[in-house]
Design a protein around this motif. Structure first.
Motif, PDB file in Angstrom:
ATOM      1  N   SER A  90     -53.091  21.714   8.522  1.00  0.00           N
ATOM      2  CA  SER A  90     -51.760  22.286   8.686  1.00  0.00           C
ATOM      3  C   SER A  90     -51.682  23.038  10.010  1.00  0.00           C
ATOM      4  O   SER A  90     -52.609  23.752  10.401  1.00  0.00           O
TER       5      SER A  90
ATOM      6  N   GLY B   4     -44.814  25.238   8.689  1.00  0.00           N
ATOM      7  CA  GLY B   4     -46.074  24.508   8.696  1.00  0.00           C
ATOM      8  C   GLY B   4     -45.831  23.005   8.771  1.00  0.00           C
ATOM      9  O   GLY B   4     -44.920  22.483   8.123  1.00  0.00           O
TER      10      GLY B   4
ATOM     11  N   GLN C 120     -47.670  19.095   8.575  1.00  0.00           N
ATOM     12  CA  GLN C 120     -48.810  18.266   8.198  1.00  0.00           C
ATOM     13  C   GLN C 120     -48.403  16.797   8.232  1.00  0.00           C
ATOM     14  O   GLN C 120     -47.237  16.464   8.029  1.00  0.00           O
TER      15      GLN C 120
END
Length: 483
Positions: free
Chosen positions: A205, A393, A395
């Motif tokens: 992340s 975040g 990802q």
């Protein structure tokens, strides 16, 4: 009516085919929508999921191209404030009545039905698209960019959830894009997240700070076309934690990208860039396209027109790199690599039997005065919005395009200073302070008039210091609470 039946059927098919994880869908160019129940008994609608605004708003009247709307007189739990509110967007606007009612999302099992502010849209202009599969908007940004009206503050659904659960919640968007090159319908997932729960995604992340809590305003350091196969000194492994020193940096571009603001907005389709940056990137991609056997007109690149072919296209064009300020250090950034599959957007995929096949695409980049990372920059990724802590975040995802994230990288100087990302006092704090001082001034004037009119009672009141102290403490507590 046919549009609503189609949306319901599509949602059912996606649920059966993809499982409980996916609860977002949308037609080409219409962002992503989620199913919602409003009122008692519940009335079902689809709301566009929008991180670029704050207010939950739903149509409350029949309109051209959309017959489904919220019928307030059929909800036993509706509470009308009899106050008018409105909102304006980069495209479109609406006017409506502020009310509260119970709102519940069937696909969010960890969030109960909550009484929430909602705007009942009574008139609009260029807000609802013709044939759109959604009837309203779920705003997920902060309070300062909510709808407004005279002497009224419109809370968001997220604020209502936080109060109901007595704990701030984050939310995550996993936007997958189209299922195949022959289908223009896209799908994804919207989930509410408890900060204490472990992340189920094992990929690394990367966090970028929210610079100001209005929109989700971030620091975009650079945007460029990756004409080389491998980014400068970049590791392609998402789990590689090596930080690489990068000496050269385009200060001018960084300043230009953030001159007005740079925001992450799921309610916008394209990646919007300042004119000069847009021209540079599109020029590089266009030059790369000339090396292929696909003929593309200038109108496609610069005027937003669609390009159509009898077969689906497998694009071999450069990825777009978007460098974002890291939340870990002021001189650190990471890179989102957006493949051509994202920005060469499928808008029509016609393969009907007996008809001529046609596959149409539009460029997912556009020029504007500000930088906006629309959902074109988010597909193929999982994006977590932590509202209370103030960071986003990123990802890589298990669905959608082969988008990648590389870094983090070190710059040779502070990116916060170089790009002028510092904000000494947030606009929210300034507006609250101004309101508090204005209220204080009005209170003092009103108090003076009251004392003058009630002069015979002033002496008696002065003999009761305890009562005076209670009023003073009450005003102090209100000031601190609002601060």
């Amino acid at each position: 009516m046919m549009r609503i039946i189609y949306c319901a059927l599509l949602a059912f098919i996606l649920h059966q085919a993809l499982g409980d994880e996916y609860n977002l869908f949308g037609d080409a160019g219409q962002a992503y929508s989620v199913e919602v129940n409003i009122g008692h008994p519940p009335q079902k609608f689809y709301l566009l999921v929008d991180t670029g605004s704050t207010t939950l708003a739903v149509a409350s009247h029949a309109r051209q191209g959309g017959k489904s709307y919220f019928k307030a007189n059929q909800s036993s739990s509706i509470q009308d404030s009899h106050k008018q509110v409105q909102a304006k967007y980069s495209q479109g606007m609406w006017i409506g009545q502020l009310a509260t009612d119970f709102v519940q999302f069937p696909s969010l099992a960890n969030v109960p039905a909550v009484r929430s502010n909602l705007a009942l849209i009574t008139e609009s202009h260029k807000f609802f698209m013709n044939g759109s599969g959604w009837q309203g908007l779920l705003g997920l940004a902060y309070l300062p960019v909510g709808a407004w009206g005279e002497n009224v503050v419109v809370d968001s659904w997220m604020d209502s959830v936080d109060r109901s659960l007595a704990v701030p919640k984050s939310f995550q968007l996993k936007l997958c894009g189209v299922k195949s090159t022959t289908n223009a319908t896209h799908y994804g997932s919207f989930q509410m997240i408890d900060d204490q729960n472990p992340n189920r995604n094992s990929n690394r992340s990367y966090r970028t700070p929210v610079l100001r809590k209005r929109w989700y305003e971030v620091g975009v350091i650079s945007v460029r076309a990756l004409t080389d196969l491998v980014p400068i000194n970049a590791s392609l492994n998402n789990t590689n934690e090596t930080i690489v020193e990068v000496k050269d940096f385009n200060d001018e571009m960084c300043l230009k990208l953030n001159e007005e603001k740079s925001i992450v907005d799921s309610g916008t389709t394209n990646i919007r860039l300042p004119e000069i940056v847009f021209g540079e990137i599109v020029g590089e991609i266009r030059n790369a396209a000339r090396m292929t056997n696909v003929l593309i007109s200038d109108e496609f690149w610069y005027h937003g027109e669609a390009g159509c072919w009898p077969e689906p296209q497998m694009w071999s064009l450069p990825s777009i790199a978007i460098d974002l300020l890291s939340a870990d250090a002021n001189d650190q950034y990471f890179t989102l690599e957006i493949p051509a599959q994202n920005y060469m957007r499928v808008v029509t995929a016609s393969t009907e039997v007996g008809a001529i096949s046609e596959f149409c695409y539009k460029l997912g980049l556009e020029a504007g005065s500000e930088t906006v990372l629309g959902y074109t920059a988010m597909e193929g990724l999982e994006v977590l919005f932590n509202r209370s802590a103030g960071w986003i975040g990123w990802q890589t995802s298990n669905c959608g395009s082969n988008a990648r994230i590389t870094g983090p990288y070190n710059a040779s100087k502070s990116l916060v200073d170089t790009c002028q990302l510092r904000r000494p006092v947030s606009e929210t704090a300034v507006s609250i302070k101004a309101a508090q001082w204005a209220l204080c001034g009005v209170s003092i004037i009103a108090g003076g008039v009251l004392v003058y009119l009630l002069a015979p009672c002033v002496k008696a009141l002065c003999k009761k210091p305890i009562r005076t102290q209670q009023i003073s403490l009450s005003q102090t507590a209100l000031f601190e609470q609002e601060s």
